[in-house]
Design a protein around this motif. Structure first.
Motif, mmCIF file in Angstrom:
data_model
loop_
_atom_site.group_PDB
_atom_site.id
_atom_site.type_symbol
_atom_site.label_atom_id
_atom_site.label_comp_id
_atom_site.label_asym_id
_atom_site.label_seq_id
_atom_site.Cartn_x
_atom_site.Cartn_y
_atom_site.Cartn_z
ATOM 1 N N SER A 50 0.837 -1.189 0.000
ATOM 2 C CA SER A 50 0.000 0.000 0.000
ATOM 3 C C SER A 50 0.876 1.245 0.000
ATOM 4 O O SER A 50 1.801 1.367 0.819
ATOM 5 N N PRO A 84 -0.237 7.646 2.143
ATOM 6 C CA PRO A 84 -1.393 8.477 1.828
ATOM 7 C C PRO A 84 -1.022 9.541 0.801
ATOM 8 O O PRO A 84 0.043 10.160 0.886
ATOM 9 N N THR A 121 -13.810 4.257 -0.511
ATOM 10 C CA THR A 121 -12.741 3.982 0.446
ATOM 11 C C THR A 121 -12.940 4.781 1.726
ATOM 12 O O THR A 121 -13.569 5.841 1.716
ATOM 13 N N PRO A 162 -7.844 8.252 3.568
ATOM 14 C CA PRO A 162 -6.524 7.648 3.322
ATOM 15 C C PRO A 162 -5.785 7.331 4.621
ATOM 16 O O PRO A 162 -5.907 8.019 5.627
ATOM 17 N N SER A 163 -5.014 6.256 4.565
ATOM 18 C CA SER A 163 -4.233 5.799 5.711
ATOM 19 C C SER A 163 -3.067 4.990 5.192
ATOM 20 O O SER A 163 -3.075 4.519 4.049
ATOM 21 N N GLU A 164 -2.064 4.802 6.017
ATOM 22 C CA GLU A 164 -0.926 3.982 5.603
ATOM 23 C C GLU A 164 -1.243 2.487 5.667
ATOM 24 O O GLU A 164 -0.546 1.682 5.055
ATOM 25 N N LYS A 165 -2.295 2.097 6.373
ATOM 26 C CA LYS A 165 -2.626 0.671 6.448
ATOM 27 C C LYS A 165 -3.473 0.269 5.251
ATOM 28 O O LYS A 165 -4.271 1.051 4.725
ATOM 29 N N LYS A 166 -3.295 -0.976 4.810
ATOM 30 C CA LYS A 166 -4.100 -1.507 3.724
ATOM 31 C C LYS A 166 -5.432 -2.005 4.278
ATOM 32 O O LYS A 166 -5.484 -2.674 5.303
ATOM 33 N N ARG A 167 -6.487 -1.686 3.570
ATOM 34 C CA ARG A 167 -7.828 -2.114 3.988
ATOM 35 C C ARG A 167 -8.282 -3.334 3.181
ATOM 36 O O ARG A 167 -7.979 -3.479 1.993
ATOM 37 N N SER A 170 -16.934 3.908 5.734
ATOM 38 C CA SER A 170 -16.618 4.759 6.884
ATOM 39 C C SER A 170 -16.739 4.001 8.200
ATOM 40 O O SER A 170 -15.787 3.917 8.980
ATOM 41 N N ASP A 211 -14.707 0.453 7.736
ATOM 42 C CA ASP A 211 -13.280 0.585 7.480
ATOM 43 C C ASP A 211 -12.805 -0.435 6.441
ATOM 44 O O ASP A 211 -11.760 -1.059 6.588
ATOM 45 N N GLY A 221 -5.659 2.259 -1.457
ATOM 46 C CA GLY A 221 -5.560 1.896 -0.052
ATOM 47 C C GLY A 221 -6.098 0.527 0.273
ATOM 48 O O GLY A 221 -6.217 0.163 1.451
#
Length: 529
Positions: free
Chosen positions: A35, A38, A124, A127-132, A158, A161, A211
């Motif tokens: 991933s 962001p 989605t 944004p975040s650094e973790k993969k969803r 939302s 997640d 993401g």
């Protein structure tokens, strides 16, 4: 169950309800990619074919109308989906693409449709650094109508997640015509199913940039979408593209073998004016798309008819129902369920068409039309007296049990042979329905498609009451946890020897173990022997 290629009447199924609810709806490297961080601009995402600019809200993002395959027009009509062409600059991804061509009897009278329709929408979380984890949603509609744009997935993105992808695929004759002239032996039909596989490959290759985790994909669908999920569980071209599956109200037995589909397709071509065996393929491909809105009918359930996937073909070599029941489907966790009153929707749509309810004299005819030689046994087992003399309720109960609930029970037992399976029945008998369905002389109850209002933001009906809103949150939490972890939560036991299912209802869901008895499944199993 008798298979026919005729009839229509109630074929708006899920779409009829959803449109009434919603009003106007709005590379090939399979290696997993990490991933990315962001983005500086969260509205801008790069795909393998070009950049897209979507919509950013405080609690989610939407990237809509992204092509995942080339337009299936001209020489690509009735061909497997080809790779999407790239585009220069940044593509606007703020609105859903057109619906695939569909019968003009739908509630939008065939408007906002195009043969160039192979697009998808990506919802989605911020944004975040973790993969969803990712849920790929396949819409219902008897394989003749519906679209990805109906399913506003912001609640799942939302609150849950997870990343949600909703997909358009070719429908009706353009998606499933199996005329033998259209390709090599066994390689005809199932173009819409191949579209879904192309969308899954697009997710594998592109979702990390949104993401999402390409190694954590769950396929999910309702009605025809649920049937599609059954097909992917046994289709060789779908292997490795997902790790879990959700089947909602999918009558997965309602699929036609190739010889029967070819006969129906030959009749369809003849009626369209393409009969000469030397030129029929060229004749069909030369027809204007408007001439191909009428579906090719493959399977009949009462007054309702479906188009759809064809078994015994290159894309779908085996009967999914048989493979699932015998424990030979993909070994992945499955969440599967039906609604308490599935068929009341279809009876209601027929009532609205005829403006009169079924009569007692019609009951034997309805059962004969639906169950053939078993009609007399069904009439004895579902006597009108048990349902207060109501033909709509007795007929709905018989079809709900025989076509939806008990096939789902058999599939659940088959899935449990190889992996974890979680089963449910949606039991909110007061689920919000469109106003037209609230003024009938019989209750609709927890009918086909009404659980979708609890997972997706589909406006237009009366709002959920406080207890229903709690149930909605609980369902979103369970579905999204299943997408993330392969199980829907500690309060939902796996199906086991005690046949535990969760009864989803306002005021407190509960575990039940008498589903097969309450749905008369021993009776239906006896008819098959």
């Amino acid at each position: 169950m008798r298979r026919k290629s005729i009839g229509r009447h109630a074929t708006t199924i899920v779409v009829a309800v959803l449109v009434l609810l919603a009003g106007c709806a709005r590379g090939d490297d399979p290696a997993a990619t990490p991933s990315p961080p962001p983005p500086t601009d969260p509205a801008l995402v790069q795909t393998a074919t070009g950049a897209v600019r979507g919509v950013v809200a405080p609690d989610h993002r939407l990237f809509a109308g992204i092509p995942y395959a080339a337009p299936p027009v001209g020489p690509l009509r009735w061909q497997p989906p080809a790779p999407a062409p790239s585009w220069p600059g940044v593509r606007d991804a703020t609105r859903t693409g057109p619906r695939c061509m569909q019968d003009a009897s739908d509630l939008e009278m065939g408007r906002q449709t195009s043969e160039d329709c192979l697009s998808l929408n990506v919802w989605t979380p911020p944004p975040s650094e973790k993969k969803r984890a990712v849920m790929v949603w396949i819409h219902g509609g008897a394989f003749i109508n519906g679209s990805s744009g109906i399913y506003d997935s912001r609640w799942l993105a939302s609150r849950g997640d997870v990343v949600v992808v909703t997909v358009n695929y070719r429908l009706g004759a353009l998606g499933f015509l199996a005329h033998p002239s259209l390709g090599p032996p066994g390689a005809v039909g199932n173009y819409g199913l191949s579209d879904q596989q192309a969308a899954l490959r697009w997710v594998r290759d592109n979702i990390a940039n949104f993401g999402g985790d390409p190694d954590a994909v769950t396929i999910a669908g309702e009605s025809a979408g649920g049937m599609s999920v059954c097909d992917h569980l046994v289709a060789p071209g779908s292997e490795g593209l997902f790790r879990a599956a959700i089947i909602q109200s999918g009558p997965c037995q309602a699929q036609l073998p190739l010889p029967e589909a070819q006969r129906a397709s030959v009749d369809y071509a003849r009626d369209a004016g393409c009969e000469d065996v030397r030129t029929v393929a060229a004749c069909l491909r030369a027809l204007p798309a408007e001439k191909l809105r009428k579906p090719v009918w493959y399977y009949r359930i009462g007054d309702d008819a479906l188009s759809g996937p064809v078994t015994g073909t290159k894309v779908l070599p085996v009967d999914p129902m048989k493979e699932i029941v015998e424990g030979r489907a993909a070994k992945v966790p499955v969440l599967i369920g039906t609604n308490h009153d599935e068929f009341t929707l279809f009876v209601a749509l027929e009532y609205l068409r005829l403006k009169t309810p079924y009569t007692e004299a019609q009951y034997p005819q309805l059962l004969s039309q639906t169950f053939g030689r078993d009609a007399a046994a069904v009439a004895t087992h579902y006597p009108l007296a048990r349902y207060g003399g109501s033909v709509p309720l007795a007929y709905s109960a018989a079809v709900t049990d025989g076509v939806f609930a008990c096939p789902a029970d058999r599939m659940t037992e088959g899935f449990a042979k190889t992996d974890s399976v979680y089963a449910y029945q949606f039991d909110d008998r007061g689920a919000p329905a469109p106003e037209a369905l609230r003024t009938l002389p019989f209750p609709v109850g927890a009918s086909h498609s009404l659980e979708l209002r609890y997972l997706f933001d589909i406006g237009g009906a009366q709002p959920l009451d406080p207890d229903q809103r709690v149930l909605s949150d609980q369902m979103i939490d369970a579905w999204s946890q299943f997408v993330r972890d392969g199980h829907p939560g500690d309060d939902w036991p796996a199906f086991d020897a005690e046949e535990k299912r969760l009864s989803l209802r306002p005021g407190g869901s509960k575990v039940v173990t008498d589903f097969d008895q309450s749905r008369q499944c021993p009776f239906w199993a006896g008819l098959k022997e």
